[in-house]
Design a protein around this motif. Structure first.
Motif, PDB file in Angstrom:
ATOM      1  N   PRO A  25       0.819  -1.219   0.000  1.00 34.70           N
ATOM      2  CA  PRO A  25       0.000   0.000   0.000  1.00 34.70           C
ATOM      3  C   PRO A  25       0.854   1.271   0.000  1.00 34.70           C
ATOM      4  CG  PRO A  25      -0.364  -1.289   2.018  1.00 34.70           C
ATOM      5  CD  PRO A  25       0.646  -2.023   1.197  1.00 34.70           C
ATOM      6  N   ARG A  26       0.312   2.304  -0.587  1.00 41.11           N
ATOM      7  CA  ARG A  26       1.033   3.573  -0.731  1.00 41.11           C
ATOM      8  C   ARG A  26       1.523   4.128   0.608  1.00 41.11           C
ATOM      9  NH1 ARG A  26      -1.610   8.950  -3.384  1.00 41.11           N
ATOM     10  NH2 ARG A  26      -3.066   8.635  -1.699  1.00 41.11           N
ATOM     11  N   GLU A  27       0.693   4.081   1.649  1.00 46.56           N
ATOM     12  CA  GLU A  27       1.098   4.625   2.949  1.00 46.56           C
ATOM     13  C   GLU A  27       2.336   3.907   3.474  1.00 46.56           C
ATOM     14  OE1 GLU A  27      -2.025   3.977   2.053  1.00 46.56           O
ATOM     15  OE2 GLU A  27      -2.828   6.018   2.095  1.00 46.56           O
ATOM     16  N   VAL A  29       4.693   2.328   1.614  1.00 47.35           N
ATOM     17  CA  VAL A  29       5.839   2.696   0.786  1.00 47.35           C
ATOM     18  C   VAL A  29       6.339   4.090   1.184  1.00 47.35           C
ATOM     19  CG1 VAL A  29       6.686   3.062  -1.573  1.00 47.35           C
ATOM     20  CG2 VAL A  29       5.068   1.205  -1.107  1.00 47.35           C
ATOM     21  N   PHE A  30       5.412   5.002   1.435  1.00 49.57           N
ATOM     22  CA  PHE A  30       5.795   6.359   1.859  1.00 49.57           C
ATOM     23  C   PHE A  30       6.543   6.315   3.193  1.00 49.57           C
ATOM     24  CE2 PHE A  30       5.238  10.609   3.568  1.00 49.57           C
ATOM     25  CZ  PHE A  30       5.477  11.414   2.465  1.00 49.57           C
ATOM     26  N   LYS A  31       6.032   5.520   4.152  1.00 45.74           N
ATOM     27  CA  LYS A  31       6.715   5.392   5.456  1.00 45.74           C
ATOM     28  C   LYS A  31       8.107   4.808   5.287  1.00 45.74           C
ATOM     29  CE  LYS A  31       3.157   4.870   8.952  1.00 45.74           C
ATOM     30  NZ  LYS A  31       2.574   3.966   9.943  1.00 45.74           N
ATOM     31  N   ALA A  32       8.227   3.781   4.440  1.00 49.12           N
ATOM     32  CA  ALA A  32       9.536   3.155   4.206  1.00 49.12           C
ATOM     33  C   ALA A  32      10.519   4.172   3.636  1.00 49.12           C
ATOM     34  CB  ALA A  32       9.395   1.965   3.262  1.00 49.12           C
ATOM     35  N   TRP A  33      10.001   5.107   2.838  1.00 49.39           N
ATOM     36  CA  TRP A  33      10.830   6.132   2.179  1.00 49.39           C
ATOM     37  C   TRP A  33      11.221   7.261   3.131  1.00 49.39           C
ATOM     38  CZ3 TRP A  33      12.345   5.792  -2.942  1.00 49.39           C
ATOM     39  CH2 TRP A  33      12.923   6.931  -3.501  1.00 49.39           C
ATOM     40  N   THR A  34      10.435   7.473   4.201  1.00 49.50           N
ATOM     41  CA  THR A  34      10.626   8.671   5.027  1.00 49.50           C
ATOM     42  C   THR A  34      11.018   8.420   6.484  1.00 49.50           C
ATOM     43  OG1 THR A  34       8.249   8.729   5.503  1.00 49.50           O
ATOM     44  CG2 THR A  34       9.034  10.047   3.632  1.00 49.50           C
ATOM     45  N   GLU A  35      10.922   7.198   6.963  1.00 49.50           N
ATOM     46  CA  GLU A  35      11.246   6.938   8.372  1.00 49.50           C
ATOM     47  C   GLU A  35      12.633   6.315   8.488  1.00 49.50           C
ATOM     48  OE1 GLU A  35       8.107   4.759  10.307  1.00 49.50           O
ATOM     49  OE2 GLU A  35       6.625   6.321   9.818  1.00 49.50           O
ATOM     50  N   PRO A  36      13.533   6.967   9.255  1.00 51.43           N
ATOM     51  CA  PRO A  36      14.918   6.491   9.360  1.00 51.43           C
ATOM     52  C   PRO A  36      15.051   5.011   9.706  1.00 51.43           C
ATOM     53  CG  PRO A  36      14.741   8.653  10.343  1.00 51.43           C
ATOM     54  CD  PRO A  36      13.330   8.218  10.001  1.00 51.43           C
ATOM     55  N   LYS A  37      14.207   4.496  10.610  1.00 49.06           N
ATOM     56  CA  LYS A  37      14.341   3.079  10.997  1.00 49.06           C
ATOM     57  C   LYS A  37      14.090   2.163   9.804  1.00 49.06           C
ATOM     58  CE  LYS A  37       9.573   2.521  12.544  1.00 49.06           C
ATOM     59  NZ  LYS A  37       8.684   2.197  13.634  1.00 49.06           N
ATOM     60  N   HIS A  38      13.251   2.598   8.869  1.00 49.37           N
ATOM     61  CA  HIS A  38      12.997   1.806   7.659  1.00 49.37           C
ATOM     62  C   HIS A  38      14.080   2.054   6.606  1.00 49.37           C
ATOM     63  CE1 HIS A  38       9.280   0.517   9.307  1.00 49.37           C
ATOM     64  NE2 HIS A  38       8.620   1.642   9.106  1.00 49.37           N
ATOM     65  N   ILE A  39      14.422   3.315   6.392  1.00 49.07           N
ATOM     66  CA  ILE A  39      15.408   3.679   5.366  1.00 49.07           C
ATOM     67  C   ILE A  39      16.702   2.896   5.571  1.00 49.07           C
ATOM     68  CG2 ILE A  39      16.857   5.557   4.480  1.00 49.07           C
ATOM     69  CD1 ILE A  39      14.475   7.455   5.366  1.00 49.07           C
ATOM     70  N   ALA A  40      17.143   2.784   6.806  1.00 50.82           N
ATOM     71  CA  ALA A  40      18.403   2.100   7.116  1.00 50.82           C
ATOM     72  C   ALA A  40      18.374   0.623   6.724  1.00 50.82           C
ATOM     73  CB  ALA A  40      18.711   2.238   8.605  1.00 50.82           C
ATOM     74  N   GLN A  41      17.181   0.066   6.522  1.00 51.20           N
ATOM     75  CA  GLN A  41      17.070  -1.360   6.206  1.00 51.20           C
ATOM     76  C   GLN A  41      17.049  -1.665   4.716  1.00 51.20           C
ATOM     77  OE1 GLN A  41      14.481  -3.730   8.821  1.00 51.20           O
ATOM     78  NE2 GLN A  41      13.980  -1.788   9.801  1.00 51.20           N
ATOM     79  N   TRP A  42      16.880  -0.646   3.859  1.00 48.39           N
ATOM     80  CA  TRP A  42      16.805  -0.965   2.435  1.00 48.39           C
ATOM     81  C   TRP A  42      17.537   0.007   1.517  1.00 48.39           C
ATOM     82  CZ3 TRP A  42      14.815   2.614  -0.904  1.00 48.39           C
ATOM     83  CH2 TRP A  42      14.009   3.615  -0.357  1.00 48.39           C
ATOM     84  N   TRP A  43      17.838   1.208   1.960  1.00 46.08           N
ATOM     85  CA  TRP A  43      18.372   2.248   1.069  1.00 46.08           C
ATOM     86  C   TRP A  43      19.745   1.862   0.538  1.00 46.08           C
ATOM     87  CZ3 TRP A  43      15.782   6.736  -0.256  1.00 46.08           C
ATOM     88  CH2 TRP A  43      16.509   7.655  -1.017  1.00 46.08           C
ATOM     89  N   GLY A  44      19.959   2.100  -0.720  1.00 44.18           N
ATOM     90  CA  GLY A  44      21.243   1.845  -1.354  1.00 44.18           C
ATOM     91  C   GLY A  44      21.207   0.585  -2.195  1.00 44.18           C
ATOM     92  N   PRO A  45      22.167   0.470  -3.103  1.00 42.85           N
ATOM     93  CA  PRO A  45      22.227  -0.712  -3.959  1.00 42.85           C
ATOM     94  C   PRO A  45      22.436  -1.994  -3.151  1.00 42.85           C
ATOM     95  CG  PRO A  45      23.632   1.047  -4.804  1.00 42.85           C
ATOM     96  CD  PRO A  45      23.178   1.461  -3.437  1.00 42.85           C
ATOM     97  N   LYS A  46      22.110  -3.118  -3.742  1.00 40.85           N
ATOM     98  CA  LYS A  46      22.252  -4.442  -3.118  1.00 40.85           C
ATOM     99  C   LYS A  46      23.659  -4.581  -2.536  1.00 40.85           C
ATOM    100  CE  LYS A  46      20.052  -8.575  -3.335  1.00 40.85           C
ATOM    101  NZ  LYS A  46      18.868  -8.620  -2.505  1.00 40.85           N
ATOM    102  N   GLY A  47      23.725  -5.032  -1.283  1.00 41.56           N
ATOM    103  CA  GLY A  47      25.004  -5.236  -0.617  1.00 41.56           C
ATOM    104  C   GLY A  47      25.472  -4.048   0.210  1.00 41.56           C
ATOM    105  N   PHE A  48      24.863  -2.884  -0.002  1.00 45.40           N
ATOM    106  CA  PHE A  48      25.217  -1.684   0.762  1.00 45.40           C
ATOM    107  C   PHE A  48      24.399  -1.645   2.048  1.00 45.40           C
ATOM    108  CE2 PHE A  48      27.110  -0.506  -3.108  1.00 45.40           C
ATOM    109  CZ  PHE A  48      27.785   0.701  -2.996  1.00 45.40           C
TER     110      PHE A  48
END
Length: 168
Positions: A25-27, A29-48
Motif C-alpha cells: 500500500p502507498r502509505e 511505501v511512503f513510510k519506508a521512504w521517510t522513516e529512518p528506521k525503515h530507510i536504514a534497512q533498504w536504502w542503497g544498492p544491493k550489498g550496501f
C-alpha cells in the motif's frame, strides 16, 4: 517473487525518470521512504548498508545518509526537502556530501532535484522517481556514475523490504 513493473525513460535532456510498482500500500511505501528506521534497512544498492544521520521531514528540512559499500567505502549524500505531501509526493535536492568526490574521483553533477511520486494502483504503489539535472552534461555524468542501475538495485532492496513487512 513479486511482480516487478519497472521502466526508465528520459522526458528531456536534463532528466531521468525511473518507475517501479511495489506490491504494498502507498502509505507503507511512503513510510519506508521517510522513516529512518525503515530507510536504514533498504536504502542503497544491493550489498550496501545505510546510516541515516539526519532526517528533518519538512519543507526546508535537511536529510543526510551515508551509504556504505560492502568493502567499507562510505558514500555520503544529503539534501533539503522542498515539498512534502504525504503520502503522495516528496521533492528534495540530492547532493553528494563532503568526501564523496575523493571516493568517486570524478566531476560530480550538481544541482540535482528528485521528485518521488507515490500513486495507489490496485492496492499496489507505483513509485515514479524524476531526477532533474541542471544540464544535459550533468545528466550524462550522473548516468556514467551508474545512477540508473543504482536506483534499480535500490528499488530491488525496497521491494524485498516491503515484501517482508506485508507478509507479517
Amino acid at each position: 517473487m513479486l511482480e516487478q513493473n519497472n521502466s526508465t525513460s528520459t522526458q528531456s535532456e536534463r532528466e531521468i525518470i525511473i518507475t517501479r510498482v511495489f506490491n504494498a500500500p502507498r502509505e507503507l511505501v511512503f513510510k519506508a521512504w521517510t522513516e529512518p528506521k525503515h530507510i536504514a534497512q533498504w536504502w542503497g544498492p544491493k550489498g550496501f548498508t545505510t546510516r541515516v544521520t539526519q532526517m528533518d521531514l519538512r519543507p526546508g528540512g535537511e536529510w543526510r545518509y551515508v551509504m556504505i559499500a560492502p568493502d567499507g567505502t562510505e558514500y555520503p549524500v544529503k539534501g533539503v526537502f522542498r515539498e512534502i505531501v504525504p503520502p503522495e509526493r516528496i521533492v528534495t535536492s540530492d547532493e553528494f556530501d563532503e568526501g564523496f568526490e575523493q571516493v568517486i574521483k570524478a566531476d560530480l553533477p550538481q544541482g540535482i532535484v528528485i521528485t518521488a511520486i507515490f500513486e495507489e494502483v490496485d492496492s499496489k504503489t507505483k513509485l515514479t522517481l524524476q531526477i532533474v539535472h541542471e544540464s544535459a552534461d550533468d545528466r550524462r555524468k550522473h548516468e556514467e556514475m551508474g545512477v540508473v542501475a543504482g536506483w534499480n538495485s535500490t528499488f530491488d532492496c525496497l521491494d524485498e523490504f516491503l515484501a517482508k513487512i506485508v507478509a507479517n
